[in-house]
Design a protein around this motif. Structure first.
Motif, mmCIF file in Angstrom:
data_model
loop_
_atom_site.group_PDB
_atom_site.id
_atom_site.type_symbol
_atom_site.label_atom_id
_atom_site.label_comp_id
_atom_site.label_asym_id
_atom_site.label_seq_id
_atom_site.Cartn_x
_atom_site.Cartn_y
_atom_site.Cartn_z
ATOM 1 N N ASN A 54 -11.057 -2.873 -6.768
ATOM 2 C CA ASN A 54 -10.157 -3.200 -5.662
ATOM 3 C C ASN A 54 -8.688 -2.948 -5.994
ATOM 4 O O ASN A 54 -7.842 -3.010 -5.105
ATOM 5 C CB ASN A 54 -10.327 -4.667 -5.260
ATOM 6 N N ASP A 55 -8.391 -2.702 -7.255
ATOM 7 C CA ASP A 55 -6.987 -2.527 -7.651
ATOM 8 C C ASP A 55 -6.428 -1.199 -7.149
ATOM 9 O O ASP A 55 -7.132 -0.198 -7.068
ATOM 10 C CB ASP A 55 -6.861 -2.539 -9.179
ATOM 11 N N TRP A 56 -5.130 -1.228 -6.864
ATOM 12 C CA TRP A 56 -4.362 -0.002 -6.689
ATOM 13 C C TRP A 56 -3.429 0.107 -7.885
ATOM 14 O O TRP A 56 -2.725 -0.855 -8.236
ATOM 15 C CB TRP A 56 -3.550 -0.030 -5.399
ATOM 16 N N VAL A 57 -3.407 1.281 -8.494
ATOM 17 C CA VAL A 57 -2.624 1.468 -9.716
ATOM 18 C C VAL A 57 -1.691 2.664 -9.550
ATOM 19 O O VAL A 57 -2.117 3.741 -9.118
ATOM 20 C CB VAL A 57 -3.543 1.700 -10.936
ATOM 21 N N ALA A 106 0.829 -1.214 0.000
ATOM 22 C CA ALA A 106 0.000 0.000 0.000
ATOM 23 C C ALA A 106 0.859 1.257 0.000
ATOM 24 O O ALA A 106 0.559 2.230 -0.701
ATOM 25 C CB ALA A 106 -0.929 -0.014 1.209
ATOM 26 N N SER A 107 1.929 1.261 0.787
ATOM 27 C CA SER A 107 2.821 2.424 0.822
ATOM 28 C C SER A 107 3.383 2.721 -0.556
ATOM 29 O O SER A 107 3.403 3.874 -1.011
ATOM 30 C CB SER A 107 3.962 2.180 1.813
ATOM 31 N N LEU A 108 3.866 1.674 -1.208
ATOM 32 C CA LEU A 108 4.444 1.854 -2.538
ATOM 33 C C LEU A 108 3.415 2.379 -3.525
ATOM 34 O O LEU A 108 3.667 3.343 -4.259
ATOM 35 C CB LEU A 108 5.009 0.517 -3.025
ATOM 36 N N LEU A 109 2.234 1.772 -3.551
ATOM 37 C CA LEU A 109 1.225 2.151 -4.543
ATOM 38 C C LEU A 109 0.616 3.521 -4.260
ATOM 39 O O LEU A 109 0.069 4.161 -5.163
ATOM 40 C CB LEU A 109 0.143 1.089 -4.599
ATOM 41 N N ALA A 110 0.723 3.995 -3.028
ATOM 42 C CA ALA A 110 0.182 5.314 -2.693
ATOM 43 C C ALA A 110 1.164 6.442 -2.958
ATOM 44 O O ALA A 110 0.783 7.610 -2.935
ATOM 45 C CB ALA A 110 -0.237 5.345 -1.225
ATOM 46 N N GLY A 111 2.444 6.114 -3.183
ATOM 47 C CA GLY A 111 3.425 7.146 -3.488
ATOM 48 C C GLY A 111 4.401 7.458 -2.372
ATOM 49 O O GLY A 111 5.124 8.453 -2.444
ATOM 50 N N ALA A 112 4.441 6.613 -1.321
ATOM 51 C CA ALA A 112 5.455 6.785 -0.276
ATOM 52 C C ALA A 112 6.808 6.348 -0.809
ATOM 53 O O ALA A 112 6.900 5.605 -1.797
ATOM 54 C CB ALA A 112 5.082 5.981 0.963
ATOM 55 N N TRP A 113 7.886 6.798 -0.137
ATOM 56 C CA TRP A 113 9.220 6.366 -0.558
ATOM 57 C C TRP A 113 9.758 5.234 0.317
ATOM 58 O O TRP A 113 10.912 4.862 0.197
ATOM 59 C CB TRP A 113 10.200 7.538 -0.603
ATOM 60 N N GLY A 114 8.881 4.663 1.142
ATOM 61 C CA GLY A 114 9.317 3.510 1.908
ATOM 62 C C GLY A 114 8.492 3.275 3.152
ATOM 63 O O GLY A 114 7.598 4.071 3.502
ATOM 64 N N THR A 115 8.794 2.160 3.818
ATOM 65 C CA THR A 115 8.070 1.732 5.009
ATOM 66 C C THR A 115 9.052 1.193 6.037
ATOM 67 O O THR A 115 9.998 0.477 5.692
ATOM 68 C CB THR A 115 7.061 0.607 4.664
ATOM 69 N N GLU A 116 8.815 1.553 7.301
ATOM 70 C CA GLU A 116 9.542 0.962 8.421
ATOM 71 C C GLU A 116 8.534 0.298 9.348
ATOM 72 O O GLU A 116 7.410 0.763 9.483
ATOM 73 C CB GLU A 116 10.340 2.027 9.181
ATOM 74 N N TRP A 117 8.983 -0.737 10.055
ATOM 75 C CA TRP A 117 8.051 -1.592 10.788
ATOM 76 C C TRP A 117 8.200 -1.458 12.293
ATOM 77 O O TRP A 117 9.295 -1.574 12.843
ATOM 78 C CB TRP A 117 8.237 -3.045 10.341
ATOM 79 N N TYR A 118 7.065 -1.212 12.927
ATOM 80 C CA TYR A 118 6.956 -1.065 14.381
ATOM 81 C C TYR A 118 6.446 -2.378 14.965
ATOM 82 O O TYR A 118 5.643 -3.081 14.339
ATOM 83 C CB TYR A 118 5.992 0.086 14.686
ATOM 84 N N PHE A 119 6.880 -2.699 16.194
ATOM 85 C CA PHE A 119 6.506 -3.943 16.864
ATOM 86 C C PHE A 119 5.663 -3.615 18.097
ATOM 87 O O PHE A 119 6.159 -2.984 19.036
ATOM 88 C CB PHE A 119 7.751 -4.731 17.282
ATOM 89 N N GLY A 120 4.406 -4.053 18.105
ATOM 90 C CA GLY A 120 3.473 -3.674 19.149
ATOM 91 C C GLY A 120 3.821 -4.192 20.532
ATOM 92 O O GLY A 120 4.382 -5.278 20.697
ATOM 93 N N TYR A 121 3.435 -3.423 21.550
ATOM 94 C CA TYR A 121 3.869 -3.712 22.916
ATOM 95 C C TYR A 121 3.100 -4.859 23.573
ATOM 96 O O TYR A 121 3.499 -5.330 24.649
ATOM 97 C CB TYR A 121 3.796 -2.457 23.782
ATOM 98 N N LYS A 122 2.024 -5.346 22.957
ATOM 99 C CA LYS A 122 1.288 -6.465 23.547
ATOM 100 C C LYS A 122 1.848 -7.822 23.125
ATOM 101 O O LYS A 122 1.258 -8.863 23.410
ATOM 102 C CB LYS A 122 -0.196 -6.375 23.171
#
Length: 616
Positions: free
Chosen positions: A538-541, A473-489
């Protein structure tokens, strides 16, 4: 300053022949005060060590505030004024030294040919945080030192990360490498935020009573350390160096870390000699941090500096751009700004934040001032971002010197990622006459409790939500990247993680995305979201109209799907984002009447697939 005065005025009582001999020796004495080391090649790190005043971290005359060393490096086409720093004995990361007379400047030249340098070294009350170049008074043994050197071509292998040069943002939606012009797309880890809360670093944080139970050993990654990798102080650091090796081996290309969490969640990460002193830097610990950062750079990793968090945004100078905050920023720029790929994140969850109403928050004036300081003082103009916290509306102003956003969302299924990226890009386009383009990264997709859960907690689900609703989703929306957070539960959380293998299965899916981009190099800077071009809602383009299309078949294909495009032949690749396998369709497809019938997956038709369509 000796070079500005005649020798007879300096030594009025000496015989003239002695004065003559001293005049011959002065250039040698001055040059002996500065030593340039490192390979004299483009984009290689050079270190200029200057012999300056003997002092110590706790000297009554504060060496961090009351001395200022800057070095101006000049080439016929560019000049950089680079801040220097107190380096104790010059090897403090190994010796633990707190005193000495070595002052250091780090620089990576970006042009071949002849360079010169000139040292400005001054002393005076708070001179380090003064913008007046003549503040204080010159330090005779160091001020005015000059030198020249010649830089040759980079001789590292063609695929060495360092040959790409510096990563340039400069209000681009996607950063590009200075040498190749190719854009960079990041995928990596936003957690643990306390990555630098590490037992092998020097410092008082180990036993100061401030969340000492959260200090990490990184023991799970000691086996990932390899012979020839760096260590410090007789073999320390293997666990954290090994952790970076593991991330790189999985194909990830960035990691992030807080550099100041006093009064925050962990409270063990800070550049200072103690928890309660914000004007004295721990020199050996900073050298050890840089070993970690340099190893990441050598592995081709982007460094995400997060300089505060919601709880401590008002810690320094009450949130103002005062001497404590300026000193903090200057030290970060001086010690680490030479790395070619990084961003300065002014604050994690900065501003007003629900559930944190008791926390002092920074105002719009303060938020703008921090970005302006980096714009005016970082010689390399690295990327400057801020994280929400409060929304970014107050930064949509011509006075803003932010070059991007660090975006956080709040749904456990990551369902807000796509729309949020589209919203903020759209808003900046609407206000383009007031706001320059931003590079937007999704640095905390998901919610605080769960987000990217361990593989063990996602049995049978293959991280479908994370892959579909955030990674792609990040890529198809136009972001330049994604970093991943780890939930505290969950185990291995944002504060407790010491083993990145806890998400090993998902890192494979991240690598598949990066490999696909690297193999095909779609022209992302020329592509825009255009979901209405296919008949499946449903497609992202992401489209470069009539040329290239990246299509995410989020829900699979249950019926005929067509793409609106110019007539002609097109090559198409179909990627399985779960396995990384992709195939070029046997024959070009031909669009007629402005429509191209898209190929459909023949297996796992209920799952997500990726199409790349390129006009021949």
């Amino acid at each position: 300053m000796l070079k500005n005065h005649s020798a007879t005025k300096i030594f009025p009582t000496l015989p003239r022949y002695v004065i003559f001999c001293l005049c011959l020796l002065f250039p040698l004495l001055l040059s002996a005060q500065a030593t340039l080391s490192g390979e004299l090649r483009k984009h290689h790190l050079l270190t200029l060590d200057v012999i300056g005043p003997q002092t110590s971290e706790d000297d009554r005359y504060n060496p961090f505030l009351h001395y200022r060393m800057d070095v101006t490096f000049r080439h016929d086409s560019v000049a950089y004024r680079v801040p220097g720093f107190f380096a104790a004995d010059g090897d403090a990361g190994n010796t633990g030294a707190t005193s000495g007379k070595v002052w250091r400047c780090r620089f990576a030249p970006d042009h071949e040919g002849d360079w010169s340098y000139k040292v400005s070294f001054r002393r005076g009350g708070n001179v380090a945080v003064s913008d007046n170049p003549q503040a204080g008074e010159p330090v005779p043994i160091a001020d005015g030192l000059v030198g020249t050197f010649a830089i040759g071509p980079d001789n590292r292998p063609a695929d060495h990360p360092g040959r790409r040069g510096r990563l340039l943002f400069h209000h681009r939606q996607y950063p590009v490498w200075a040498e190749t012009g190719e854009y960079f797309y990041k995928v990596g880890v936003d957690a643990p935020e306390n990555l630098l809360s590490y037992a092998d670093f020097d410092g008082t944080f180990h036993d100061d009573g401030q969340k000492d139970d959260l200090i990490k050993t990184w023991a799970a990654h000691e086996a990932d350390w390899r012979a020839g990798d760096p260590t410090w102080a007789g073999g320390r650091g293997k666990g954290l160096i090994g952790a970076i090796n593991y991330l790189a081996s999985e194909g990830l290309n960035n990691f992030s870390f807080l550099t100041l969490n006093i009064a925050g969640d962990d409270r063990n990460v800070f550049p200072y000699i103690s928890y309660d002193n914000y004007e004295r830097i721990d020199v050996s610990k900073m050298d050890q941090w840089n070993v970690v950062f340099q190893h990441g750079t050598d592995k081709g990793m982007f460094l995400h500096f997060k300089m505060s968090e919601v709880e401590n945004q008002g810690l320094l100078d009450g949130g103002d751009l005062g001497p404590q905050r300026k000193l903090y920023y200057r030290e970060l720029m001086a010690r680490f700004g030479h790395h070619p790929a990084l961003n300065w994140n002014i604050g994690e969850e900065n501003g007003k934040w629900r559930g944190k109403e008791e926390t002092p928050v920074q105002t719009t004036t303060q938020r703008l001032a921090m970005a302006r300081y980096f714009y005016e003082h970082d010689p390399y103009r690295h990327h400057v971002v801020i994280h929400n916290g409060q929304p970014f509306y107050d930064l949509l102003t011509p006075e803003s010197h932010y070059t991007g956003l660090s975006l956080q969302t709040d749904q456990p299924d990551f369902s807000r990622v796509y729309d949020e990226v589209r919203y903020w890009h759209g808003l900046t386009r609407e206000r383009r006459m007031y706001v320059k383009p931003w590079a937007i990264a999704v640095d905390e997709p998901g919610d605080a409790q769960h987000s990217l859960v361990p593989d063990a907690d996602n049995t049978g689900k293959a991280h479908n939500d994370a892959r579909q609703n955030a990674l792609w989703a990040s890529l198809l929306a136009g972001a330049w990247g994604t970093e991943w957070y780890f939930g505290y539960k969950h185990a291995h959380s944002d504060l407790t993680l010491q083993d990145f293998r806890s998400r090993d299965l998902f890192w494979d899916q991240c690598r598949h995305l990066l490999t696909f981009i690297e193999d095909h190099r779609p022209d992302l800077p020329q592509m825009v979201p255009a979901n209405d071009l296919t008949t499946d809602p449903n497609d992202w383009v992401l489209a470069q109209p009539d040329a290239t299309y990246l299509i995410y078949l989020k829900r699979g294909n249950k019926s005929t799907n067509t793409l609106t495009t110019a007539d002609g032949p097109y090559r198409t690749w179909l990627l399985n984002p779960r396995t990384g396998k992709y195939a070029l369709q046997d024959e070009p497809l031909v669009a007629t009447g402005g429509l191209l019938r898209l190929p459909q997956p023949t297996s796992e038709v209920e799952m997500d697939w990726v199409l790349l369509v390129v006009r021949e």
